[in-house]
Every structure is written in structure tokens, then in C-alpha cells.
Write a protein that holds these residues in place. Sequence first.
Motif, PDB file in Angstrom:
ATOM      1  N   THR A  57       0.832  -1.195   0.000  1.00  0.00           N
ATOM      2  CA  THR A  57       0.000   0.000   0.000  1.00  0.00           C
ATOM      3  C   THR A  57       0.871   1.250   0.000  1.00  0.00           C
ATOM      4  O   THR A  57       1.992   1.263   0.496  1.00  0.00           O
ATOM      5  N   ALA A  58       0.328   2.313  -0.587  1.00  0.00           N
ATOM      6  CA  ALA A  58       0.993   3.607  -0.634  1.00  0.00           C
ATOM      7  C   ALA A  58      -0.070   4.673  -0.438  1.00  0.00           C
ATOM      8  O   ALA A  58      -1.153   4.599  -1.030  1.00  0.00           O
ATOM      9  N   ASP A  59       0.227   5.646   0.385  1.00  0.00           N
ATOM     10  CA  ASP A  59      -0.749   6.710   0.682  1.00  0.00           C
ATOM     11  C   ASP A  59      -2.075   6.118   1.161  1.00  0.00           C
ATOM     12  O   ASP A  59      -3.164   6.563   0.779  1.00  0.00           O
ATOM     13  N   SER A  83      -4.573   4.352   0.660  1.00  0.00           N
ATOM     14  CA  SER A  83      -5.605   3.728  -0.167  1.00  0.00           C
ATOM     15  C   SER A  83      -5.095   3.209  -1.510  1.00  0.00           C
ATOM     16  O   SER A  83      -5.821   2.517  -2.228  1.00  0.00           O
ATOM     17  N   ASP A  84      -3.852   3.545  -1.878  1.00  0.00           N
ATOM     18  CA  ASP A  84      -3.317   3.140  -3.170  1.00  0.00           C
ATOM     19  C   ASP A  84      -2.518   1.844  -3.046  1.00  0.00           C
ATOM     20  O   ASP A  84      -1.952   1.543  -1.994  1.00  0.00           O
ATOM     21  N   THR A 138       0.717   1.813 -10.131  1.00  0.00           N
ATOM     22  CA  THR A 138      -0.036   2.300  -8.986  1.00  0.00           C
ATOM     23  C   THR A 138      -1.527   2.263  -9.280  1.00  0.00           C
ATOM     24  O   THR A 138      -1.982   2.819 -10.286  1.00  0.00           O
TER      25      THR A 138
END
Length: 255
Positions: A132-134, A136-137, A211
Amino acid sequence: MPAYSPNLLISDCYGSAGSITFYHRDGKCRWRSKSTLSFAATPRQSAALDVHRRALAAWRTIPDTEKEIWHEIARNVPPHRPPFGSGGHISGHNLFVSAYHGFHTLGNEHIPGPVEYRQFPVFVAKFISAETADISDLRITLSLAMSMADNSAKYALLCKVQLAEAGKGCNPGKMRNFLAENLTESVPVGMASETVSEVHGTVEVKTVTVTIPNYTAFSGIPCGKYSLHLRYMLIDRYTGYRSQYQKLSTAIDIA
């Protein structure tokens, strides 16, 4: 479904004609009644149809002499649909429309000019990680090995992605397009040799990331275990031409 019997005029069929659709199963050509849609297109489908309509309209604007050049170029372009390996090729019209779509995908929509078709380099991708990144991404990291017959910077990597329930197979209708980003020259130790082994000759290996914004809404599944399905292909940034796609599927676990 009924099988199609070849004759002296038509040896094989693929696609739709009138109310009939021809398709291949177990190496045999068959036909069925053409499907008709009884529901309105989604906004995404409507947008894709609009691009296709613009591509068709653009083809009608070019002179016949230029169309002949497209037809001549297309004689060296292998089809993206079966039957394969029979010396077949696509039409100049289809090559033009494909290039138009390719440029649209790259964010550079315009009327393409006829350019000689060259074979794409041999390439293969391997899954490295998904995290996961940020919040919700979802960031998917791949290693991409490519034969260095050409400058790799001229190509973009397009990934058609589906996140399915764990253990579920691929549904091409639920795949969505994402361009890979953050190309670098390094790959994790141990991954390079594994990837390169499938590509012969001088090879360049890069890491790429894909992404997916708000991936739980994209998949319709709460975070947890998924089946990740990819169909990935190269797009030539200068011609808009697209390579044959390759497949990659793996299980991922998002904490």
C-alpha cells in the motif's frame, strides 16, 4: 456451437459479420449468433467508444495514397488474434486505429503517420511485490527484462490489471489499463538472474511500478488476499504501435 466448414473462397473466419460471430475453440472455427447489449454503457466504456469513433473518423480524413502506405506496412504486422503462425497480417486500417489508440493511451492523442513496423524486443516481467501507498493506493512492483535490440527508453509498458478474490481466475472484462512508471536501472538481488534467464542475448533489466488508486474500490473487495492478474504489453512512444501482450498472475496478501 456449430463448426464452420472451410471452402474454396474462405479458409478461416474470426470476428463478426452481420448477425453471426466466428470464434475459435480447441483449434476449430465455430460460429454463434452475435451478442447484443441491452444495457447502457458505463462512463468508462462510453469514453473508450468515443476514442474509437475519433480514430475511425481520422482514418476517413487521410488521402487514399496514404491509406495504401498503411496497407503496405501492415503486411509485415502479425495479428493480435488467432489464427497465428499462418502468415496472416492485419489490415492497414486496423494498424492505423491501433496506433491512434496507442497514442491516446500515452496521453498524446493525434492522427498517426505511416511508419515502418519493426519487431518489438523480447521482454518478460516478473512480480516483485505489492504494498500500500498513501493508505488507499496499491503499488505493484515488477522487474522487466528486455532484449536490447533497441533503445528501451522508446517504449512504455502498459498493464491491464484485475484484482480478483483469492483463488479466482482472470476476467478480461474487468481489467483496466495502467501505465507503468518509475523506470529505474536496478532490480533486487536475485531477481535479475531469474528474469533474464527467459530473455536471450544482451538484456536490460529495469524495475517498474504500477499504482492503482483506491484499490479496494477498484477491486470491490476489502483489503486482504487477492489474485492479481496482469496482461502487459509494450507501446512504441514514436509510432503508437503495440506489442503482443503477455500474461502474469500471482497471489498477493495486503495487510
